[in-house]
Design an enzyme around this catalytic site. Structure first.
Site, PDB file in Angstrom:
ATOM      1  N   HIS A 179       0.824   1.578   1.704  1.00 25.72           N
ATOM      2  CA  HIS A 179      -0.190   1.262   0.681  1.00 25.72           C
ATOM      3  C   HIS A 179      -1.576   1.367   1.327  1.00 25.72           C
ATOM      4  O   HIS A 179      -2.023   0.458   2.011  1.00 25.72           O
ATOM      5  CB  HIS A 179       0.048  -0.146   0.143  1.00 25.72           C
ATOM      6  N   HIS A 182      -6.479   0.841  -3.290  1.00 20.67           N
ATOM      7  CA  HIS A 182      -6.840  -0.340  -4.104  1.00 20.67           C
ATOM      8  C   HIS A 182      -7.546  -1.479  -3.392  1.00 20.67           C
ATOM      9  O   HIS A 182      -7.393  -2.639  -3.768  1.00 20.67           O
ATOM     10  CB  HIS A 182      -5.576  -0.897  -4.802  1.00 20.67           C
ATOM     11  N   TYR A 184      -7.084  -2.795  -0.443  1.00 25.70           N
ATOM     12  CA  TYR A 184      -6.328  -3.629   0.499  1.00 25.70           C
ATOM     13  C   TYR A 184      -6.678  -3.227   1.935  1.00 25.70           C
ATOM     14  O   TYR A 184      -7.598  -2.435   2.151  1.00 25.70           O
ATOM     15  CB  TYR A 184      -4.826  -3.558   0.176  1.00 25.70           C
TER      16      TYR A 184
HETATM   17  C1  STR Z   1      -4.175  -4.193  -8.048  1.00 24.11           C
HETATM   18  C2  STR Z   1      -3.614  -2.875  -7.553  1.00 24.11           C
HETATM   19  C3  STR Z   1      -2.492  -3.032  -6.592  1.00 24.11           C
HETATM   20  O1  STR Z   1      -2.267  -2.152  -5.759  1.00 24.11           O
HETATM   21  C4  STR Z   1      -1.708  -4.211  -6.702  1.00 24.11           C
HETATM   22  C5  STR Z   1      -1.940  -5.198  -7.655  1.00 24.11           C
HETATM   23  C6  STR Z   1      -0.957  -6.274  -7.831  1.00 24.11           C
HETATM   24  C7  STR Z   1      -1.550  -7.641  -8.101  1.00 24.11           C
HETATM   25  C8  STR Z   1      -2.658  -7.611  -9.142  1.00 24.11           C
HETATM   26  C9  STR Z   1      -3.727  -6.573  -8.737  1.00 24.11           C
HETATM   27  C10 STR Z   1      -3.125  -5.165  -8.608  1.00 24.11           C
HETATM   28  C11 STR Z   1      -4.943  -6.629  -9.673  1.00 24.11           C
HETATM   29  C12 STR Z   1      -5.537  -8.037  -9.767  1.00 24.11           C
HETATM   30  C13 STR Z   1      -4.489  -9.065 -10.192  1.00 24.11           C
HETATM   31  C14 STR Z   1      -3.311  -8.989  -9.220  1.00 24.11           C
HETATM   32  C15 STR Z   1      -2.468 -10.196  -9.590  1.00 24.11           C
HETATM   33  C16 STR Z   1      -3.519 -11.265  -9.959  1.00 24.11           C
HETATM   34  C17 STR Z   1      -4.862 -10.544  -9.960  1.00 24.11           C
HETATM   35  C18 STR Z   1      -4.087  -8.781 -11.631  1.00 24.11           C
HETATM   36  C19 STR Z   1      -2.644  -4.627  -9.959  1.00 24.11           C
HETATM   37  C20 STR Z   1      -5.850 -11.104 -10.948  1.00 24.11           C
HETATM   38  O2  STR Z   1      -5.535 -11.446 -12.047  1.00 24.11           O
HETATM   39  C21 STR Z   1      -7.251 -11.198 -10.556  1.00 24.11           C
END
Ligand code: STR
Length: 372
Positions: A179, A182, A184
């Site tokens: 990964h 996004h 990270y």
């Molecule tokens: C962002 C893209 C990614 O690679 C992984 C994730 C999983 C968790 C997600 C995140 C997302 C976006 C922000 C979220 C989070 C869980 C809680 C957070 C939706 C899709 C919030 O609500 C701020």
């Protein structure tokens, strides 16, 4: 028949068609220990008709965790849980890649015994994550300012990626996907906005690309290039990270990935998160830089996926929310059947509701019509 329904080879793995299941965080692992369970098994088996399933992100170490109840790929118990899942997916005729995840600063001290999450630099930023609330349910909290990884800690981080790769192999996965998207950890190193380091991992574009490429080389060394892919999101604003050098960085990385002959490059496009569409010029340059198997994803529908595959910009299309809501998505797309809508309220955390209870399409029984 569109070329989406033709077979494809990604490194060591051949797949019967090009409709893939995108990695989707669902936050339903068993606690304590972030252990994959039989509910997750049902969910993945229901979706085994995907050309390839890419698992939800699995943290490579306790340090790499950023959200409540996401599964890990660093303990023996987690490997045993994943093994049951990969065996069941294979028995159902499917293939599954493990997504190796380190969230970096997109985390919270409550996951780390009060210690701060790590990142490229200790810069304040605005973002939220999900931790367990007093009622046991996910609750959103602000992410703290992280601490910067010391240069001397990088070898240990690379070792964590290697170990996780060995565990993914042991767990029976067909491939691993790093990964790198996004906002990270790896993306935090790529972006000049989040990376203010003065060692060999910061400064120039080449230096900011160093950690992602060292991670890739570490993962390849634990398996081989034919079993390793990587996901990046060169353009777009994710998780409080704005990458203004996304284009040159994306092209630099794509060329470095091509040199290594990895199994695939997975491109996450910005418009799934409300960002702009990628333009065809950038798609064409990425394709030129990376001639190997390219997976595209980002709020695709059948028409967009078909256009991009037929134009030669991508080789396969990964569907996220659509696959989440339609366990038999390839069948539905091939036959032009109506789709179930995803329910946002049950995306993250909870049980079977909104997870394993989306129905497959019930083909109406053929009635025997008696002719008069
Ligand atoms: C962002 C893209 C990614 O690679 C992984 C994730 C999983 C968790 C997600 C995140 C997302 C976006 C922000 C979220 C989070 C869980 C809680 C957070 C939706 C899709 C919030 O609500 C701020």
């Amino acid at each position: 028949m569109s070329s989406l329904f033709e077979p494809l080879t990604l490194g060591a793995v051949s797949v019967p068609h090009r409709i893939f299941m995108a990695p989707l965080t669902r936050m339903r692992s068993t606690q304590p220990g972030d252990v994959p369970n039989d509910l997750m098994l049902d969910y993945y088996v229901q979706r085994a008709s995907a050309g390839l399933i890419i698992s939800e992100g699995a943290q490579i170490s306790p340090e790499g965790k950023g959200y409540m109840d996401t599964p890990g790929i660093h303990s023996a118990e987690q490997v045993a849980g994943w093994r049951r899942i990969t065996d069941a997916v294979h028995a159902a005729g499917g293939r599954i890649a493990c997504q190796l995840w380190h969230v970096g600063r997109v985390s919270h001290e409550s996951f780390h015994q009060g210690e701060l999450p790590v990142s490229a630099s200790a810069l304040p930023y605005r973002n939220r994550t999900s931790v367990r609330g007093e009622d046991g349910l996910p609750t959103r909290v602000n992410c703290p300012t992280p601490r910067a990884l010391e240069t001397a800690e990088i070898p240990r981080l690379l070792e964590d990626f290697r170990d996780a790769t060995l565990r993914a192999r042991e767990a029976g996965f067909d491939l691993v996907e790093i990964h790198g998207a996004h906002g990270y950890l790896l993306h935090q190193f790529m972006s000049a906005q989040s990376n203010h380091r003065t060692d060999g991992y910061g400064g120039s574009l080449e230096n900011r690309a160093r950690l992602p490429l060292e991670v890739l080389d570490a993962v390849v060394s634990a398996w081989d290039a034919d079993h390793v892919g990587i996901r990046i999101s060169p353009l777009g604003i994710f998780n409080g990270l704005d990458d203004t050098s996304g284009r040159p960085m994306g092209l630099h990385l794509a060329a470095a990935f091509a040199e290594r002959g990895i199994a695939f490059l997975h491109l996450s496009e910005p418009d799934w998160a409300g960002g702009a569409q990628l333009d065809d010029d950038f798609r064409a340059s990425l394709r030129a830089a990376f001639p190997g198997p390219l997976i595209g994803a980002g709020n695709y529908d059948l028409a967009k996926a078909t256009r991009l595959v037929e134009a030669g910009f991508i080789d396969a299309a990964a569907f996220g929310r659509t696959f989440l809501a339609n366990p038999d998505l390839p069948h539905r797309l091939r036959s032009g059947l109506v789709l179930n809508d995803p329910d946002l309220a049950t995306f993250y955390g909870g049980g079977a509701r909104g997870y394993t209870d989306y129905p497959a399409y019930d083909a109406p029984r053929t009635r025997t019509v008696t002719k008069a």
